[in-house]
Design an enzyme around this catalytic site. Structure first.
Site, PDB file in Angstrom:
ATOM      1  N   GLU A 272       0.429  -1.169   0.034  1.00 47.73           N
ATOM      2  CA  GLU A 272      -0.222   0.159   0.060  1.00 47.73           C
ATOM      3  C   GLU A 272       1.301   1.358  -0.223  1.00 47.73           C
ATOM      4  OE1 GLU A 272      -1.818  -2.731   2.722  1.00 47.73           O
ATOM      5  OE2 GLU A 272      -0.043  -3.028   1.672  1.00 47.73           O
ATOM      6  N   CYS A 300      -0.513   1.425   8.011  1.00 52.81           N
ATOM      7  CA  CYS A 300      -0.668   1.577   6.525  1.00 52.81           C
ATOM      8  C   CYS A 300      -2.474   2.304   6.474  1.00 52.81           C
ATOM      9  CB  CYS A 300      -0.554   0.261   5.527  1.00 52.81           C
ATOM     10  SG  CYS A 300       0.764   0.063   4.766  1.00 52.81           S
TER      11      CYS A 300
END
Length: 354
Positions: A272, A300
């Site tokens: 990500e 994240c």
């Protein structure tokens, strides 16, 4: 929709075709001459599941191809496919796929789906004996018959067809009712099987990106999308210029730390993060959706919120799913799990019928 069914001797392909015809309005199409790969066995086309309480039903099933209206029997695969193409919005099924060349012909159409069906050798042998009670076939002779059908050299090799199937059914059902019930849970007619939905398409891209990962812990891939257009992709691994994680570049990943532990010492950039770094906030803008084959971790998740992602779609769970969901809920980011229709090898006996 045009479904082709291939399968080993007495596995159940014609029974499944009958299910599609009886319960979903499919028309069964036939080739005029028996396929060469079927000539060694009259049983391959008739494989009702056997059990003590259904033996009479099985015995009543003819082992010869059923009589069909002339308009449903075709002289060659090309004629059959031409008929289907002219009426492609209707539903058709065939068990006549004699070789890989015919499969290649059928597979050119975007409305074609190949299903294979198999069963353990002893299960198929018992069905064979039930259908051919007058023939004192030994297990050895049946094995020779089955092996010749599955592994014959050349384009008639049935294993080539079976390995090409998007859905591979393992049919150990002990009764017709059980078989039909399990087939009803598979959603075989889901249009996503023919043309992937946007979710399936982007998740497949995320899974493909994951194959580039060099992280020793797990492979993760990510795709950032806006208005159904890919903005960026990413996969996890050590930063540019550092030794790859798979070559010893990250001490944390190479010492076997448990999931979610020791993240502060991890040198691997998550999928990500890589995707967001590649895109940047300006390119992400509004309406962006992040697809990840694994639910984002807590670290994240705050970065996803900060960059302005509106929705996160994931496939597999992670140890921090609860914490991540809490962050997204507080920030107004939609989180949902993508569950595609079952593909690959499916054991019908083990399906949950509830």
């Amino acid at each position: 929709m045009f479904i082709g069914i291939c399968g080993s001797i007495c596995a159940g392909k014609r029974t499944i075709a009958s299910y599609l015809a009886d319960h979903h309005g499919f028309t069964h199409l036939y080739l005029q001459s028996p396929p060469p790969s079927d000539s060694s066995s009259s049983c391959q086309d008739d494989t009702l599941p056997s059990s003590a309480d259904s033996s009479a039903l099985i015995a009543s099933s003819s082992s010869s191809p059923p009589s069909t209206p002339p308009e449903h029997t075709f002289s060659c695969p090309e004629a059959l496919l031409d008929y289907v193409t002219r009426s492609w919005r209707s539903r058709f099924v065939t068990t006549d796929i004699p070789n890989s060349e015919v499969l290649s012909l059928y597979s050119r159409r975007p409305f074609f789906l190949l299903i294979s069906v198999d069963a353990p050798i002893l299960v198929r042998f018992k069905r064979y004996r039930a259908l051919h009670a007058h023939a004192e076939a030994s297990l050895e002779s049946f094995l020779a018959l089955s092996d010749g059908d599955l592994y014959s050299p050349g384009p008639q090799n049935l294993m080539t067809l079976i390995s090409s199937a998007a859905i591979r059914l393992l049919n150990t059902s002990s009764s017709l009712a059980h078989l039909y019930a399990t087939l009803g849970t598979l959603d075989l007619l889901n249009p996503d099987r023919l043309r992937p939905s946007w979710d399936a398409y982007f998740m497949a891209l995320a899974s493909l990106a994951a194959q580039r990962s060099n992280c020793m812990k797990r492979r993760v891939g990510c795709v950032v999308v806006r208005d159904k257009r890919v903005i960026s992709t990413g996969y996890n691994g050590t930063p540019r210029g550092l030794q790859n994680c798979g070559e010893g570049g990250c001490g944390r990943c190479n010492t076997g730390e448990g999931s979610g532990h020791g993240l502060a010492t991890c040198l691997c950039i998550h999928a990500e993060e890589n995707a967001l770094l590649e895109a940047g906030r300006e390119r992400v803008g509004g309406r962006a959706v992040l697809y990840c084959d694994t639910c984002p971790c807590l670290t994240c998740s705050i970065k996803i919120v900060q960059v302005g992602i509106e929705e996160v779609v994931y496939s597999q769970g992670y140890s921090m799913d609860g914490e991540t969901a809490g962050v997204f809920m507080a920030a107004g980011v939609k989180l949902r799990q993508f569950v595609p229709p079952a593909n690959g090898l499916i054991h019908l006996e083990k399906l949950d019928l509830k």
